[in-house]
Design a protein around this motif. Sequence first.
Motif, PDB file in Angstrom:
ATOM      1  N   ARG A  11      19.313 -40.144  51.956  1.00 35.74           N
ATOM      2  CA  ARG A  11      17.851 -40.037  51.913  1.00 35.74           C
ATOM      3  C   ARG A  11      17.232 -41.037  50.946  1.00 35.74           C
ATOM      4  NH1 ARG A  11      18.643 -34.189  51.664  1.00 35.74           N
ATOM      5  NH2 ARG A  11      19.104 -33.532  53.784  1.00 35.74           N
ATOM      6  N   LEU A  12      18.026 -41.536  50.017  1.00 37.00           N
ATOM      7  CA  LEU A  12      17.519 -42.606  49.164  1.00 37.00           C
ATOM      8  C   LEU A  12      17.353 -43.894  49.966  1.00 37.00           C
ATOM      9  CD1 LEU A  12      19.495 -42.289  45.817  1.00 37.00           C
ATOM     10  CD2 LEU A  12      17.058 -42.028  46.163  1.00 37.00           C
TER      11      LEU A  12
ATOM     12  N   MET B  99      11.025 -41.210  53.663  1.00 34.72           N
ATOM     13  CA  MET B  99      10.195 -40.548  54.660  1.00 34.72           C
ATOM     14  C   MET B  99       8.798 -40.286  54.107  1.00 34.72           C
ATOM     15  SD  MET B  99      11.178 -37.286  56.967  1.00 34.72           S
ATOM     16  CE  MET B  99      10.462 -37.174  58.591  1.00 34.72           C
TER      17      MET B  99
ATOM     18  N   LEU C 107      14.365 -37.831  40.354  1.00 36.75           N
ATOM     19  CA  LEU C 107      15.055 -36.811  41.142  1.00 36.75           C
ATOM     20  C   LEU C 107      16.475 -37.247  41.472  1.00 36.75           C
ATOM     21  CD1 LEU C 107      12.226 -35.713  43.556  1.00 36.75           C
ATOM     22  CD2 LEU C 107      13.496 -34.241  42.015  1.00 36.75           C
ATOM     23  N   ALA C 108      16.635 -38.531  41.762  1.00 36.48           N
ATOM     24  CA  ALA C 108      17.966 -39.009  42.129  1.00 36.48           C
ATOM     25  C   ALA C 108      18.755 -39.454  40.913  1.00 36.48           C
ATOM     26  CB  ALA C 108      17.842 -40.165  43.117  1.00 36.48           C
ATOM     27  N   GLN C 109      18.176 -39.259  39.735  1.00 29.97           N
ATOM     28  CA  GLN C 109      18.816 -39.619  38.475  1.00 29.97           C
ATOM     29  C   GLN C 109      19.245 -41.088  38.456  1.00 29.97           C
ATOM     30  OE1 GLN C 109      21.698 -36.571  38.676  1.00 29.97           O
ATOM     31  NE2 GLN C 109      20.276 -34.999  38.052  1.00 29.97           N
TER      32      GLN C 109
ATOM     33  N   THR D  85      22.164 -36.854  49.714  1.00 31.48           N
ATOM     34  CA  THR D  85      21.081 -37.347  48.860  1.00 31.48           C
ATOM     35  C   THR D  85      21.080 -38.876  48.819  1.00 31.48           C
ATOM     36  OG1 THR D  85      22.471 -37.209  46.888  1.00 31.48           O
ATOM     37  CG2 THR D  85      21.155 -35.287  47.404  1.00 31.48           C
TER      38      THR D  85
ATOM     39  N   MET E 249      16.767 -34.546  57.652  1.00 34.10           N
ATOM     40  CA  MET E 249      15.841 -33.497  57.267  1.00 34.10           C
ATOM     41  C   MET E 249      15.874 -32.371  58.303  1.00 34.10           C
ATOM     42  SD  MET E 249      14.435 -34.266  54.390  1.00 34.10           S
ATOM     43  CE  MET E 249      12.937 -33.311  54.184  1.00 34.10           C
TER      44      MET E 249
ATOM     45  N   GLY F  60      10.953 -40.150  42.560  1.00 34.76           N
ATOM     46  CA  GLY F  60      12.181 -40.288  43.334  1.00 34.76           C
ATOM     47  C   GLY F  60      13.341 -40.763  42.473  1.00 34.76           C
TER      48      GLY F  60
ATOM     49  N   ASN G 189      17.115 -38.935  58.991  1.00 33.51           N
ATOM     50  CA  ASN G 189      17.449 -38.874  57.564  1.00 33.51           C
ATOM     51  C   ASN G 189      17.941 -37.478  57.174  1.00 33.51           C
ATOM     52  OD1 ASN G 189      15.010 -37.528  57.670  1.00 33.51           O
ATOM     53  ND2 ASN G 189      14.287 -38.324  55.723  1.00 33.51           N
TER      54      ASN G 189
ATOM     55  N   VAL H 117      12.194 -45.965  45.389  1.00 34.59           N
ATOM     56  CA  VAL H 117      13.655 -45.891  45.400  1.00 34.59           C
ATOM     57  C   VAL H 117      14.265 -46.998  46.264  1.00 34.59           C
ATOM     58  CG1 VAL H 117      13.754 -43.428  44.884  1.00 34.59           C
ATOM     59  CG2 VAL H 117      13.625 -44.159  47.259  1.00 34.59           C
TER      60      VAL H 117
ATOM     61  N   ARG I  21       5.562 -43.696  46.426  1.00 32.13           N
ATOM     62  CA  ARG I  21       6.659 -42.885  45.904  1.00 32.13           C
ATOM     63  C   ARG I  21       7.941 -43.140  46.707  1.00 32.13           C
ATOM     64  NH1 ARG I  21       5.577 -36.585  46.394  1.00 32.13           N
ATOM     65  NH2 ARG I  21       5.951 -37.040  48.570  1.00 32.13           N
ATOM     66  N   ALA I  22       7.759 -43.257  48.037  1.00 27.80           N
ATOM     67  CA  ALA I  22       8.924 -43.506  48.888  1.00 27.80           C
ATOM     68  C   ALA I  22       9.491 -44.907  48.641  1.00 27.80           C
ATOM     69  CB  ALA I  22       8.551 -43.332  50.352  1.00 27.80           C
TER      70      ALA I  22
END
Lengths: 325, 295
Positions: free
Chosen positions: B124-125, B129, B152-154, B121, B93, B149, B91, B204, B200-201
Amino acid sequence: MTTKPAAPAPREITTKPRLSDRIFRGTVTGVGMLSLAILTLIGLFLALRGFQTFKTEGFHFITGVKWESVTSDSGKVTNNFGVGAMLIGTVLIAAVALVVGVPLSVLTALFLTFYAPERIKKFMVSVVDLMAAFPSILYGLWGFFILMPMVQYWAGLLYEYLRWIPIFNAPQPFFERSPFVAGMVLAIMIIPIVTSVSREIFAQTPLDRIQAAYALGATKWGMIKAVVFPFGSSGVVGGAMLGLGRAFGETVAVFTVLNIVFKVNFHILYGFGGNVASMIILKWGEAVGDETKALLAAGFILFVLTLLVNMLANFIVKRTLKSGK
Amino acid sequence: MNSFDSSNGEEMSIDSAAQTNSLASVASAHTAARQPGNAPMGSGLEARGIHAWFGKHHALENVSLDFASGTVTALIGPSGCGKSTFIRTLNRMHEFIPSAAMAGEVLLDGKDIYSKGTDVTKIRLQIGMVFQKPNPFPSMTIGENVLSGLKLAQLKMSNKEDLMQECLERAGLWNEVKDRLGAHAGGLSGGQQQRLCIARALAVKPKVLLMDEPCSALDPGSTLRIEDTIGQLAQTMTIIIVTHNMQQAARVSDYTAFFLSEGGPGNMIEVGPTNEMFSRPRDQRTENYVSGRFG
């Protein structure tokens, strides 16, 4: 049935430190206390010398806006001392410095921590640190000759478009040597300390939180908002308060730039004002007798003001630490 | 780097024969319950010829692995064999480490996530992870963490409450936190924090979920709960999990890949259905490892 034996009294736990440890401890304690003692003694000195002024002027010393010592023909001296106008000036100028300086510092710190390539970063960090060591008279002169013409133009714009906000209004469009110009010079002067404190705290942002944000698809700016600001806000507040301390106490630069007049001026764009520190240096040379005492009393007021601000800063930092971590 | 200096020896039984048999039986029971690839609701991920470097150190050499939709793949191997490095290339990272470099391709839905002009970005959506150490955002409440998430990703949020509940339920945390969604996440236990990170992961809606030793910092009870969660999640997404715990690999995964570094860069030695990897591995080194002869 057996009864439980009574719990023994707790033992006193002691240790016999070695001589070297005792010497070092003594040295550290002594030096540590010394700085506290010096600070207390300065406060005491100012309070004692200014005591008579406080007694004769009373509360009027803080609220009064006149500063005059008139000797009549018969030789009778009439004093009227008040630092009100200068206190207001101090706060206004410092506020301008913070409003302009802190955002610039935070953005600089973010650039240095998260965006700058390593080589530029090293170079810029040393330049910013050098700025902190620059003599303030040079800031004053630079402010007077270089910054003021520009700031006058900005002041004109503010006056033109934001006049409906009282502090941006002015009796006449006369913007030279105004509190706004002084605040701008101070803003430049507090950038190094605020930047440096912010940079330190931003760099300590836990890597796992940064990675968590990125792994959720955050942009760099999103990551900074979600992780770096909550973590670093208390540090930024602390840095801003250090900057505020400097802005309150700054003497020479303000003295050089500002048109010092003993009158209350809430119009920051308008060309006169003052702050307590620059007033002291302006009056010191010619002061005799009671006026000297009054100036020391003014110094005491400044001392207390700075102390209060620092205590407030401590309080804010502790509170944000509690909610932020 | 010595690949045999692993610290996870204590997880392994000395009685290697019994160990292998029991792992194999755990694995086959698991596979019987859920055939790999039978739930192709997620998306497949393909790694082709992955190399990774840290500066001059060649950490990973030519790893190719396919992750079919709806399967759980466990990556096992001793410390320093490159499995965490590998999962972090999946991903992107990996590139956060200064001086890190990579070669090869990672294909998500047939598209290389490293191709020029890719918005990382967005990658990663789709490839979420979960990290080794639970890392919720301590300044946010439990509820805010779940939705962080999206923020953050709007991404726009409709039905915040429903999404929050759904994700927490899927992560197996809802019942424990439903009455205190407004509390700060720092007050949760380590296991709860890790499940919050999973929730949280999930919020998204990733197609793939990478888990880098998600249970290594947790107690056995929390580990069990997270393994349950993995089993549930695998029905809708592709999961790749790095683990030091071979029991765990046997319990949760459909496929297992064994990584090893023999002095040089890490290699992928063998991959196969988990029950076969634990009962009759093809490579002697795999057998040595899964039977506890080293590592």
